[in-house]
Design a protein around this motif. Sequence first.
Motif, PDB file in Angstrom:
ATOM      1  N   TRP A 147     -29.088  19.312  38.638  1.00 18.53           N
ATOM      2  CA  TRP A 147     -30.134  18.493  38.035  1.00 18.53           C
ATOM      3  C   TRP A 147     -31.052  17.894  39.096  1.00 18.53           C
ATOM      4  O   TRP A 147     -32.230  17.648  38.840  1.00 18.53           O
ATOM      5  CB  TRP A 147     -29.519  17.372  37.198  1.00 18.53           C
ATOM      6  CG  TRP A 147     -28.770  16.350  38.001  1.00 18.53           C
ATOM      7  CD1 TRP A 147     -27.445  16.350  38.286  1.00 18.53           C
ATOM      8  CD2 TRP A 147     -29.310  15.189  38.624  1.00 18.53           C
ATOM      9  NE1 TRP A 147     -27.112  15.259  39.049  1.00 18.53           N
ATOM     10  CE2 TRP A 147     -28.237  14.526  39.278  1.00 18.53           C
ATOM     11  CE3 TRP A 147     -30.573  14.631  38.697  1.00 18.53           C
ATOM     12  CZ2 TRP A 147     -28.404  13.345  39.994  1.00 18.53           C
ATOM     13  CZ3 TRP A 147     -30.749  13.460  39.400  1.00 18.53           C
ATOM     14  CH2 TRP A 147     -29.680  12.823  40.041  1.00 18.53           C
ATOM     15  N   LEU A 151     -34.629  19.205  38.452  1.00 20.00           N
ATOM     16  CA  LEU A 151     -35.383  18.231  37.667  1.00 20.00           C
ATOM     17  C   LEU A 151     -35.803  17.004  38.474  1.00 20.00           C
ATOM     18  O   LEU A 151     -36.990  16.671  38.550  1.00 20.00           O
ATOM     19  CB  LEU A 151     -34.541  17.795  36.462  1.00 20.00           C
ATOM     20  CG  LEU A 151     -35.237  16.897  35.433  1.00 20.00           C
ATOM     21  CD1 LEU A 151     -36.417  17.629  34.809  1.00 20.00           C
ATOM     22  CD2 LEU A 151     -34.252  16.457  34.363  1.00 20.00           C
ATOM     23  N   GLU A 196     -43.432  17.765  31.404  1.00 15.23           N
ATOM     24  CA  GLU A 196     -42.989  18.705  30.365  1.00 15.23           C
ATOM     25  C   GLU A 196     -42.647  20.060  30.962  1.00 15.23           C
ATOM     26  O   GLU A 196     -41.690  20.714  30.527  1.00 15.23           O
ATOM     27  CB  GLU A 196     -44.055  18.851  29.283  1.00 15.23           C
ATOM     28  CG  GLU A 196     -43.569  19.720  28.134  1.00 15.23           C
ATOM     29  CD  GLU A 196     -44.424  19.606  26.893  1.00 15.23           C
ATOM     30  OE1 GLU A 196     -43.919  19.934  25.810  1.00 15.23           O
ATOM     31  OE2 GLU A 196     -45.596  19.194  27.016  1.00 15.23           O
ATOM     32  N   ILE A 199     -39.188  19.663  32.713  1.00 18.96           N
ATOM     33  CA  ILE A 199     -38.122  19.470  31.720  1.00 18.96           C
ATOM     34  C   ILE A 199     -37.843  20.763  30.977  1.00 18.96           C
ATOM     35  O   ILE A 199     -36.673  21.137  30.747  1.00 18.96           O
ATOM     36  CB  ILE A 199     -38.499  18.343  30.737  1.00 18.96           C
ATOM     37  CG1 ILE A 199     -38.530  16.996  31.472  1.00 18.96           C
ATOM     38  CG2 ILE A 199     -37.511  18.286  29.583  1.00 18.96           C
ATOM     39  CD1 ILE A 199     -39.056  15.861  30.633  1.00 18.96           C
ATOM     40  N   ASP A 200     -38.897  21.493  30.584  1.00 17.08           N
ATOM     41  CA  ASP A 200     -38.707  22.759  29.869  1.00 17.08           C
ATOM     42  C   ASP A 200     -38.010  23.797  30.752  1.00 17.08           C
ATOM     43  O   ASP A 200     -37.111  24.517  30.298  1.00 17.08           O
ATOM     44  CB  ASP A 200     -40.050  23.303  29.389  1.00 17.08           C
ATOM     45  CG  ASP A 200     -40.550  22.577  28.144  1.00 17.08           C
ATOM     46  OD1 ASP A 200     -39.787  21.761  27.594  1.00 17.08           O
ATOM     47  OD2 ASP A 200     -41.699  22.802  27.734  1.00 17.08           O
ATOM     48  N   ALA A 203     -34.326  22.725  31.051  1.00 21.53           N
ATOM     49  CA  ALA A 203     -33.523  22.762  29.821  1.00 21.53           C
ATOM     50  C   ALA A 203     -33.542  24.130  29.137  1.00 21.53           C
ATOM     51  O   ALA A 203     -32.520  24.558  28.585  1.00 21.53           O
ATOM     52  CB  ALA A 203     -34.017  21.694  28.844  1.00 21.53           C
TER      53      ALA A 203
END
Length: 245
Positions: A147, A151, A196, A199-200, A203
């Motif tokens: 992560w 991210l 976004e 995150i996309d 995930a």
Amino acid sequence: MPYCPDCGVEIGNAPRCPLCGSPNPKAVPDAQNPCKDADITGKHPAANIIFEGGEGIFSKEEKRTVLWEVLSVAFAIAIVVLGAVNLFESRRLSWSLYPVVSILLLWVEATAFLVLKNMQVLRIVLGAIAPPAFLLALGFVSGSPRWAFGLAIPIAVLVESLTGALVLAIGKSKRKGLNLVAYVLVAVAVLCIGLEMFIDLFARGVVVFDWAPICAIALLPIAGFLLYLHYRVVKATNLRRLFHL
């Protein structure tokens, strides 16, 4: 009870008035006065180093160095205590690693802003590297660095890049006004799109824009209008005359 002859404040046996600094005509003689060597600030000579005009006054650089040394010692003590408590309780380092990593981040930032003030490039580089390094360390401490790589670090780099671009744009602006608000709105729009995207990708593995374009569509026209007002209308005429205020 003696009073100050100038401002009327009750001063007792103090050699000088604590309010205006005037001498006390009824003070205890120097031979009996423990404060006979007090300087014009009304303080004991030992404390004179912290007042401007004293013989031993600290410069700004020295004050920053002293503050950094105090913080370094305090942080070192905190790290030792946390590690000792964790080892005593669990016989291994576990939860203490999180506050220790956070303390190290604070120490690095304090070093950059207190000690490296005259080395701007190194100061900026160190201050910029510290947050991503902190997030990476947290990832390894938690046992899941994925992560952090996928991210946290990209978001931190994006925020730092936008902040640097904002500071540069503001510094290069000859006239500051509505354009600064416009720059912030553009930065927020870019931040939303970047968030976004990251995150996309983290995930889902693919970017599917959903809410970020809506934010950008709402913010960018406002930013453009503010830039128009700043560089065209405000420069060409007076807003009070334009709107008959």
